[in-house]
Scaffold this active site. Sequence first.
Site, PDB file in Angstrom:
ATOM      1  N   TRP A   1       0.829  -1.212   0.000  1.00 16.72           N
ATOM      2  CA  TRP A   1       0.000   0.000   0.000  1.00 16.72           C
ATOM      3  C   TRP A   1       0.867   1.267   0.000  1.00 16.72           C
ATOM      4  CZ3 TRP A   1      -1.566  -4.563   1.951  1.00 16.72           C
ATOM      5  CH2 TRP A   1      -2.889  -4.963   1.734  1.00 16.72           C
TER       6      TRP A   1
ATOM      7  N   CYS B   1      -6.640  -4.900  -1.540  1.00 18.84           N
ATOM      8  CA  CYS B   1      -7.770  -5.734  -1.134  1.00 18.84           C
ATOM      9  C   CYS B   1      -8.554  -6.291  -2.318  1.00 18.84           C
ATOM     10  CB  CYS B   1      -8.687  -4.965  -0.190  1.00 18.84           C
ATOM     11  SG  CYS B   1      -9.643  -3.630  -0.946  1.00 18.84           S
TER      12      CYS B   1
ATOM     13  N   HIS C   1     -13.661  -1.598   1.326  1.00 16.09           N
ATOM     14  CA  HIS C   1     -12.844  -2.806   1.497  1.00 16.09           C
ATOM     15  C   HIS C   1     -13.549  -3.965   0.816  1.00 16.09           C
ATOM     16  CE1 HIS C   1     -10.200  -5.813   2.951  1.00 16.09           C
ATOM     17  NE2 HIS C   1     -11.069  -6.346   3.797  1.00 16.09           N
TER      18      HIS C   1
ATOM     19  N   ASP D   1     -11.924 -13.590   3.765  1.00 14.34           N
ATOM     20  CA  ASP D   1     -11.158 -12.394   3.422  1.00 14.34           C
ATOM     21  C   ASP D   1      -9.678 -12.749   3.421  1.00 14.34           C
ATOM     22  OD1 ASP D   1     -10.122  -9.887   3.041  1.00 14.34           O
ATOM     23  OD2 ASP D   1     -11.231  -8.928   4.662  1.00 14.34           O
TER      24      ASP D   1
ATOM     25  N   TYR E   1      -6.983   4.862   0.235  1.00 13.69           N
ATOM     26  CA  TYR E   1      -8.337   4.327   0.380  1.00 13.69           C
ATOM     27  C   TYR E   1      -8.505   3.558   1.681  1.00 13.69           C
ATOM     28  CZ  TYR E   1      -7.418  -0.642  -0.616  1.00 13.69           C
ATOM     29  OH  TYR E   1      -7.005  -1.942  -0.555  1.00 13.69           O
TER      30      TYR E   1
END
Length: 785
Positions: free
Chosen positions: A341, A376, A435, A458, A618
Amino acid sequence: MSPVPDFCLSFCASTVFCNQYAWYNRYRQVLPGCLTVLQTIIKMSDQGATPIPSTAPPPTIGRPPKVDNRGRTSGPIDSSNLEAKDIPEIEYFAAPGPRGYPPMTGFLDIWDVDMMKGQNESNKIDHHTNLYHSDNLIVRRGQEFQVKITFNRPYKPNEDKIAVEFVIGSNPQYSKGTYIPVFPTKARQSYWGGHITQTNDNVITMGITPAASCIVGKYHLYIAVQTPFGIRRTKRENSRDLYILFNPWAADDAVFLYDEEERQECVMNEMGIIYHGAYDDISERNWNYGQFNYGVLDACLYIMDRSEMPITNRGDPIKVTRKASAMMNSHDDEGVLVGNWSGDYTYGVAPTSWTGSTDILLSYASSKMPVSYAQCWVYAAVFNTFLRCLGIPSRVVTNYYSAHDNDGNLKIDIILNDNGRVDRSRTKDSIWNYHCWNECYMSRPDLPPGFGGWQVVDATPQETSDGMYRCGPASVLAIKHGEICFPFDAAFVFAEVNSDVVFYSRKNDGTMETVKVNQTHVGRMVLTKAAGSEGRRDLIDQYKFPEGSPEERTVLEKAEEFGCKREKSTLPVADVDVVLPTLEISVGDDFEFSVEFVNSSDQKRTVDAYISGSVVYYTGVSGKEFLLKTPTVTIQAQKSVKELMTVESRNYIDHLVEQANLHFIVTGKIRETGRIVTAMKVIALHNPKLTVELTGSGKVNEEMMATVQFTNPFSINLESVYLRMEGPGVMEPKSRYYSLIPGGSSLTWTEPFTPQRAGKTRLFATLDCSGLRQVCGQASITINL
């Protein structure tokens, strides 16, 4: 003094060298022990003693050796689908006599085995596997498929004894379900059903039904004939290998999904739409799941092999999805994707550049190394490919304003300084603009009745679960009803959609006071692609009851009984509201930003306001602050006042991080009442688009052309630009590199392609560079025969 052993001298010399470099970290753990040895030697030498030479090997530096199962189990755990043990062609019942083994040439012999694996043959069509690009037979468990066997003479049911044998793994055993013989007569049956459906001279067609709970993976097939002296079987041939998948069409399978439209969408559809952007400005990202592409199924099986998941567990969708949620990320186990990220993607592919899962999975399977990079939606998309490829119904969902709670409670804590400004150094919780995770469909026999159906899984590495970065499967129904102690990780998902945003004012003496609680900000929408269309569907009602309803209060009270903490402060309602605008702004635009203060009381109000604008990832992590205003606003009774600000692009454009989000937060203190008012808004800046045009006949196996066009709308140059393009059933992933696109100039990329199958599809492209992320375009097409 006696000489110091060579090992210690060389070790100390290497330590001096390593003190100057990062390699020192590898030695620092064993350095104290070595110094202790040196001190002991010196002490012994000073006392006149002779040190005893050591024959022990030097200490191991780095990772310790891997420990096997010797001494704990009678044999190695069978955890590889790629490794297979060949069964002998002949197994005699007794030891050879004086003249050796008797010949078996006079008995029934197998001449040929037809797997009936053609794309247009009944096996693949009936099992919904005809889209897989594979030379092998692919079927689904709990459903009959057929095999033709040709003998050297007509088959005699009363005399001949045959079996079709299926083997999976390196240590096949009947008791473990890894060796399954299937017999054609009712008198002899095993876990799997078998019977002869047709006889024609020397050829029989045998129907075989794998158990609805059998192991999912790649099997080897043998035909065995029993004679008075032993068993003779066919040789191992790769062309007779077959894959058995989960079956959402079979009522006895744990992944059975009753809705045919949902099955077509969540198992068979290769084209995905993944939602991102902001809650009130939703954007779409196209994705090619590519679950039927050549090599993808083998890559999915390799992922389970790489995880060392026992073969015997691979028929249980609960265990498969939980293991796979860990294997999609590389944090613990050298899994598929490396998360990043930071915005620096020098040593990999930017997450915004990917267009599909095929390249990622094939690269991982071939290199045996994690693929860089993912965020994600990439984790969710590749996980979706894995699930659909194996036959588990699945979909990607996007939760807008998703809470990431580091404290294990149901509160997102935002700390304000005494002057009302956000204290970013003390605010650790974050709210992701959105997400993405997955839902998969299965029964849950480990939970009370009624909690099967859609489950959250997830793969994004956020928090550990049982020591590994993974999440789920967690029952969506359990989340809605507050049963957060149900396995797995229901409490974490519950917090993602139900947390309160709590503002605290931190005094100079360190004490904190609750000044505002927002109970509706988190979990605004949970979007997924609608079945059978390109529209979207909001699933928020499946995750929680309406805000403020009696059912919601009951659920939150139940969650508190299981240990979740909520903010229960009763605060007077502020009589001034703050309203922020909804704007659609393109990257590089100047714009007006207005903050409206609405006084609902019968008296004048004065608000000391703090207005901040910053670029934001984000994930809710703030970057550079580009706007700061501290106006004092006076509002007459029952009136409103707007505070206008001009935001110039030169103030933010050089500080933009990927996905180009701007975050505005307004706080204010009402002088007359002392109450705090707050408001937050995320504005997702819109990027320029690619133009994709298709030309040609639009027929299967006839060449067409795809043209991608882009114009750099900025005055600055774009450097090191990557373009990617692909389309389900029409084009494999293609890429192109441009070292420079000058400001104001255009590029055109033309690529030929040949459609492989008929039907509606899309072709989509992305452009990505450090100066401009997430530029995309698409074109739809119908291919005819």
